[in-house]
Structures are given as C-alpha cells and as structure tokens.
Design an enzyme around this catalytic site. Structure first.
Site, PDB file in Angstrom:
ATOM      1  N   ARG A 100       0.880  -1.181   0.000  1.00 18.73           N
ATOM      2  CA  ARG A 100       0.000   0.000   0.000  1.00 18.73           C
ATOM      3  C   ARG A 100       0.907   1.216   0.000  1.00 18.73           C
ATOM      4  NH1 ARG A 100      -5.336   1.524   3.498  1.00 18.73           N
ATOM      5  NH2 ARG A 100      -6.169   0.184   1.863  1.00 18.73           N
ATOM      6  N   HIS A 127      -7.193   0.789  -6.526  1.00 15.93           N
ATOM      7  CA  HIS A 127      -7.444  -0.066  -5.359  1.00 15.93           C
ATOM      8  C   HIS A 127      -8.160  -1.334  -5.840  1.00 15.93           C
ATOM      9  CE1 HIS A 127      -7.810  -1.223  -1.304  1.00 15.93           C
ATOM     10  NE2 HIS A 127      -8.729  -0.399  -0.860  1.00 15.93           N
ATOM     11  N   GLN A 130     -10.182  -3.851  -3.521  1.00  9.97           N
ATOM     12  CA  GLN A 130     -11.473  -3.341  -3.061  1.00  9.97           C
ATOM     13  C   GLN A 130     -12.586  -3.701  -4.043  1.00  9.97           C
ATOM     14  OE1 GLN A 130     -12.199  -1.414  -0.122  1.00  9.97           O
ATOM     15  NE2 GLN A 130     -14.249  -2.004  -0.787  1.00  9.97           N
ATOM     16  N   ASP A 220     -17.370   7.281  -1.713  1.00  6.79           N
ATOM     17  CA  ASP A 220     -16.107   7.175  -0.983  1.00  6.79           C
ATOM     18  C   ASP A 220     -15.833   8.554  -0.373  1.00  6.79           C
ATOM     19  OD1 ASP A 220     -13.598   6.418  -0.024  1.00  6.79           O
ATOM     20  OD2 ASP A 220     -12.627   6.357  -1.988  1.00  6.79           O
ATOM     21  N   CYS A 260     -16.540   1.864   0.272  1.00  4.61           N
ATOM     22  CA  CYS A 260     -15.362   1.042   0.562  1.00  4.61           C
ATOM     23  C   CYS A 260     -14.959   1.129   2.026  1.00  4.61           C
ATOM     24  CB  CYS A 260     -14.201   1.465  -0.332  1.00  4.61           C
ATOM     25  SG  CYS A 260     -13.815   3.220  -0.218  1.00  4.61           S
ATOM     26  N   ARG A 288     -13.479  -8.481   1.558  1.00  3.07           N
ATOM     27  CA  ARG A 288     -12.058  -8.193   1.352  1.00  3.07           C
ATOM     28  C   ARG A 288     -11.243  -9.434   1.709  1.00  3.07           C
ATOM     29  NH1 ARG A 288     -10.353  -3.005   1.447  1.00  3.07           N
ATOM     30  NH2 ARG A 288      -8.453  -3.972   0.677  1.00  3.07           N
TER      31      ARG A 288
END
Ligand code: CP
Ligand code: NVA
Length: 301
Positions: A100, A127, A130, A220, A260, A288
C-alpha cells in the site's frame, strides 16, 4: 494469467470472473469451518505506507487462514534503500509482496524488480482488491448478470473509481461517475475503459441523471489519504453530491448502497443511508478477506 495483481485491466474478463467464483468458494469454506491451507509454508511481506483497518486485517487474517505467515512492514519506500534493492532482498525470503503506497510507480517498480507476485493494496491511482470484494458483494445481492446492472459512483473520481473503471473495461457493467467539475478521474484509465468496455462508462455532473435507475449507489471519502490539506476546499465542491435520502430517491427503489470505508458520516453519506437495510458496506468489508485470499492462493500457488 499475469504474475502480479496491480491493475484489474491486466486480467481478462474471464480471469476476473474466475477469481470472483473462487472467492465465493473460499467464503463458503470459511463459513463452513472447512480448512483450506493453500499457502501452507509460505510467507508474505506486507509493506504499508498509509494507515489501514480493513486491508491490513483481511490480508493478515487471510494469509493465516491459508496456512501462511505475514510480516507487516510500516515504511516509506525509497527512503532507507532503493525500491529495486528492497524487491531483490524480499524475493530471496518470501513468496509474495502486498504493498500500500502513495506512488503507484513504486508498486510497479517493486513488481518489475521482484520475481515474486506483487499485490496492490491501494495506491494513489487504484485499489483493485477493493473492487473485487465489492463485485463479490454486488453479485450476492443483485445476481451474476452484471451487464444488466447500473452502478452510480457518486463523488470523487479517485483510486477506487479508477479500479471500478478498470473492472468495467473487462467485464460488462454500466458504470456512471457522478462528480463535481474537476474531479473526473484519471483520463487515461477512463478512455481505455470506454474504448474496450462492453457495458457503458459515463461521467456526468448531473446528480439526478447520473443516479437515475441505478442498482447500486457507491461513494467514498471526499479527500483520500494524502489529500488532507485539500479537505476544506473539497468539502465545498462535494457537498451537493452527499449521498442522502433525496439522492437515493433517484436510484431504483431496491438499490443497494455501497462504500469502501472508512466512511466520513455526515460528509459523503448520511447515517440514515449507510445504516439502512439496503446498505451492504459490511458485506463489502467482509469480502475483502475472501477476495484477497482468492488472489493470494491463485498467484502464490
Ligand atoms: N477500504 C479499505 O481499503 O480500508 P482500509 O483503508 O481500512 O484498509
Ligand atoms: N479513496 C480512499 C480509499 C480508502 C480505502 C483513500 O485513498 O483514502
């Protein structure tokens, strides 16, 4: 199939649907308490430059459930040693790298210099983990015929939206970004998605038109990690795009709400929407675990 999980466009539509089917299988096994030690004896290094709840816990737990071991490294890439040097050390000891980072280039550089799989756990650009989990949740609630569904992504054309566009480039789906002017997502990713998509990919500033007849409304945060200084200015631009009951009224009556997480309640979404029975945010979060296990077990086998 490619060796790394960096962008969803690196996979074919069939490969992405195969990963989703595998994630469903792993979810069933996990819920049934059936052991599935597909990474027995393997180690994964996890490099995190940014904070995380979901990604860190689901990767660490998932690797444990697969019989492997994870090592968490909180560091800034390229500061103590070069990224290629780090890659060439790690490949001698571990079987995969989860990263990340702020810079997307750093994940690409790790993948270029490490012979082991590198998995993108969020960069400023994308991402992908996700979206795999999100689509797993969407299929569970709305069925597998994704081509008949409309997803309205309301808010910032950010890393999460970019990965939705990458997915829609490979799997038929109708995706609309509903955003204020100036927040339209990565031009290259959108153009590539529009050129290869079998569904539709649209960008609009018109809330009513963009959300109309949506099967899923997604949002988001307005300021992503690394954009904290822009928060006040962004709050002004995005305020009309808050996902509240009146915005949801433009979508289908049975539309699901997706996020998310982490959510900034009262900013991009109101409590009544995120806490409604139609909100599937915690299914997304649970998935996830299953989706990333499918990626790990596929790439590290
Ligand atoms: N959605 C997500 O990636 O959450 P974290 O930032 O907590 O990992
Ligand atoms: N767009 C958000 C997603 C967090 C999971 C961020 O990058 O901060």
């Amino acid at each position: 199939m490619v060796n790394d999980f960096i962008s969803l466009v690196d996979f074919s539509g069939d490969e992405l649907l195969g990963l989703l089917d595998f994630a469903d299988e792993l979810r069933a096994k996990q819920h049934a308490g059936e052991p599935h030690p597909l990474l027995f004896g393997k180690t994964v290094a996890m490099i995190f430059e940014k904070p995380s709840l979901r990604t860190r816990v689901t990767f660490e737990t998932g690797i444990f459930q697969l019989g492997g071991q994870s090592i968490f490294l909180e560091t800034r890439l390229g500061q103590r040693e070069t990224v290629p040097d780090m890659a060439k050390n790690l490949e001698r000891w571990v079987h995969g790298i989860v990263a990340r980072t702020f810079s997307h280039e750093h994940v690409l550089e790790l993948a270029e210099h490490a012979s082991i799989p590198v998995i993108n756990a969020l960069t400023d650009l994308s991402h992908p983990c996700q979206i795999l989990a999100d689509v797993q949740a969407l299929r569970a609630h709305k069925g597998a015929d994704l081509g008949s569904l409309k997803v309205a992504f309301v808010g910032d054309g950010n890393n999460v939206f970019n990965s939705w566009a990458n997915f829609a480039a490979r799997v038929p789906l109708n995706l609309t970004l509903v955003c204020p002017e100036g927040f339209e997502a990565d031009g290259g990713i959108v153009a590539e998605a529009q050129a290869s998509a079998r569904g539709t990919i649209e960008i609009t500033h018109d809330i009513a038109a963009g959300v109309r007849d949506a099967d899923a409304v997604y949002t988001d945060v307005w300021a992503s990690m690394g954009q904290e200084e822009e928060e006040a200015q962004r709050r002004q631009a995005f305020h009309p795009y808050q996902v509240n009951a009146s915005l949801m009224a433009h979508a289908k009556a049975d539309a699901v709400f997706m996020h998310c997480l982490p959510a900034h309640r009262g900013d991009e979404v109101t409590n009544d929407v995120i806490d409604a029975p139609q909100s599937i945010v915690f299914d997304q979060a649970e998935n996830r675990l299953h989706a990333q296990k499918a990626v790990l077990a596929t790439l590290l086998k």
